[in-house]
Design an enzyme around this catalytic site. Structure first.
Site, short mmCIF file in Angstrom:
data_model
loop_
_atom_site.label_atom_id
_atom_site.label_comp_id
_atom_site.label_asym_id
_atom_site.label_seq_id
_atom_site.Cartn_x
_atom_site.Cartn_y
_atom_site.Cartn_z
N VAL A 72 0.03 -12.00 0.04
CA VAL A 72 -0.44 -13.38 0.20
C VAL A 72 -1.79 -13.35 0.91
O VAL A 72 -1.94 -12.69 1.94
CB VAL A 72 0.57 -14.23 0.99
CG1 VAL A 72 0.06 -15.66 1.16
CG2 VAL A 72 1.94 -14.22 0.31
N CYS A 83 4.59 -8.32 -2.84
CA CYS A 83 3.90 -9.61 -2.75
C CYS A 83 2.82 -9.52 -1.69
O CYS A 83 3.09 -9.11 -0.56
CB CYS A 83 4.91 -10.71 -2.41
SG CYS A 83 4.16 -12.33 -2.20
N HIS A 127 -8.26 -8.07 4.18
CA HIS A 127 -7.07 -7.24 4.00
C HIS A 127 -6.42 -7.50 2.64
O HIS A 127 -5.97 -6.56 1.97
CB HIS A 127 -6.07 -7.50 5.13
CG HIS A 127 -4.87 -6.63 5.10
ND1 HIS A 127 -4.93 -5.28 5.37
CD2 HIS A 127 -3.57 -6.90 4.81
CE1 HIS A 127 -3.71 -4.77 5.25
NE2 HIS A 127 -2.88 -5.72 4.91
N LEU A 173 0.81 -1.22 0.00
CA LEU A 173 0.00 0.00 0.00
C LEU A 173 0.84 1.27 0.00
O LEU A 173 0.37 2.33 -0.42
CB LEU A 173 -0.95 0.02 1.20
CG LEU A 173 -2.24 -0.78 1.03
CD1 LEU A 173 -3.06 -0.73 2.32
CD2 LEU A 173 -3.06 -0.29 -0.14
N ARG A 232 6.24 -17.37 -8.87
CA ARG A 232 6.16 -16.12 -9.60
C ARG A 232 7.40 -15.24 -9.40
O ARG A 232 7.75 -14.46 -10.27
CB ARG A 232 4.90 -15.35 -9.19
CG ARG A 232 3.66 -15.97 -9.80
CD ARG A 232 2.40 -15.72 -9.01
NE ARG A 232 1.26 -16.37 -9.65
CZ ARG A 232 1.01 -17.68 -9.61
NH1 ARG A 232 1.83 -18.50 -8.97
NH2 ARG A 232 -0.04 -18.19 -10.23
#
EC number: 2.5.1.78
Length: 163
Positions: A89, A87, A95, A59, A134
């Site tokens: 998760v 990243c 959230h 963010l 990734r």
């Protein structure tokens, strides 16, 4: 199955010497190390110099980019392209959705309003295994992919500026 990575374009004469900014969220250090390695490799191969700014989470990436773009412009050293790396998760709360959607929206707003080539390398995954697949340059190389996207947009911007 086709290779899902963006192809590296070989004619970098029109972007060599450009300056890029990488802003990375260091929430998962090992994953970020891999993503940063991929992004740096692409920028170096294309002949760009780059700076790296680290922020706590995804963010914070858009705000850091906006601050850095303004500062670089004020000092007469503007950035030509930006790469966002992070990243997110999925956990047990909403959230994940908030961080994923708001960071992506803010990055798109920045790219459009500032007319800055921007590669979004904030990966959003369900598991650590998906994140690693990734992040690794030997697998999906999403750090490199984000850099290749920013470089492709920089080429387009420069071509269109020439008329």
């Amino acid at each position: 199955m086709a290779d899902p990575r963006r192809a590296r374009l070989t004619d970098d004469t029109e972007i060599a010497g450009a300056r890029a900014l990488i802003v990375e969220a260091r929430f998962y250090d090992d994953i970020q190390d891999a993503m940063l390695e991929g992004a740096r490799a692409e920028l170096t191969a294309a002949g760009l110099t780059h700076d790296v700014i680290t922020v706590p989470g995804a963010l914070e990436i858009p705000a850091a980019i906006a601050i850095a773009l303004d500062a670089a412009e004020a000092h007469g050293k503007p950035y030509d392209a930006v790469i966002a790396l992070g990243c997110v998760v999925r956990g047990d709360t909403i959230h994940f959705e908030i961080v994923s959607m708001e960071s992506s929206r803010a990055l798109m707003d920045l790219a459009v309003s500032r007319k800055i080539p921007l590669g979004n390398g904030i990966i959003t995954v369900n598991t650590d295994e998906q994140a690693w697949a990734r992040a690794k340059a030997t697998e999906l190389d999403k750090g490199g992919d984000a850099a290749r996207a920013a470089l492709a947009m920089l080429r387009i911007k420069r071509r269109l500026a020439k008329g």
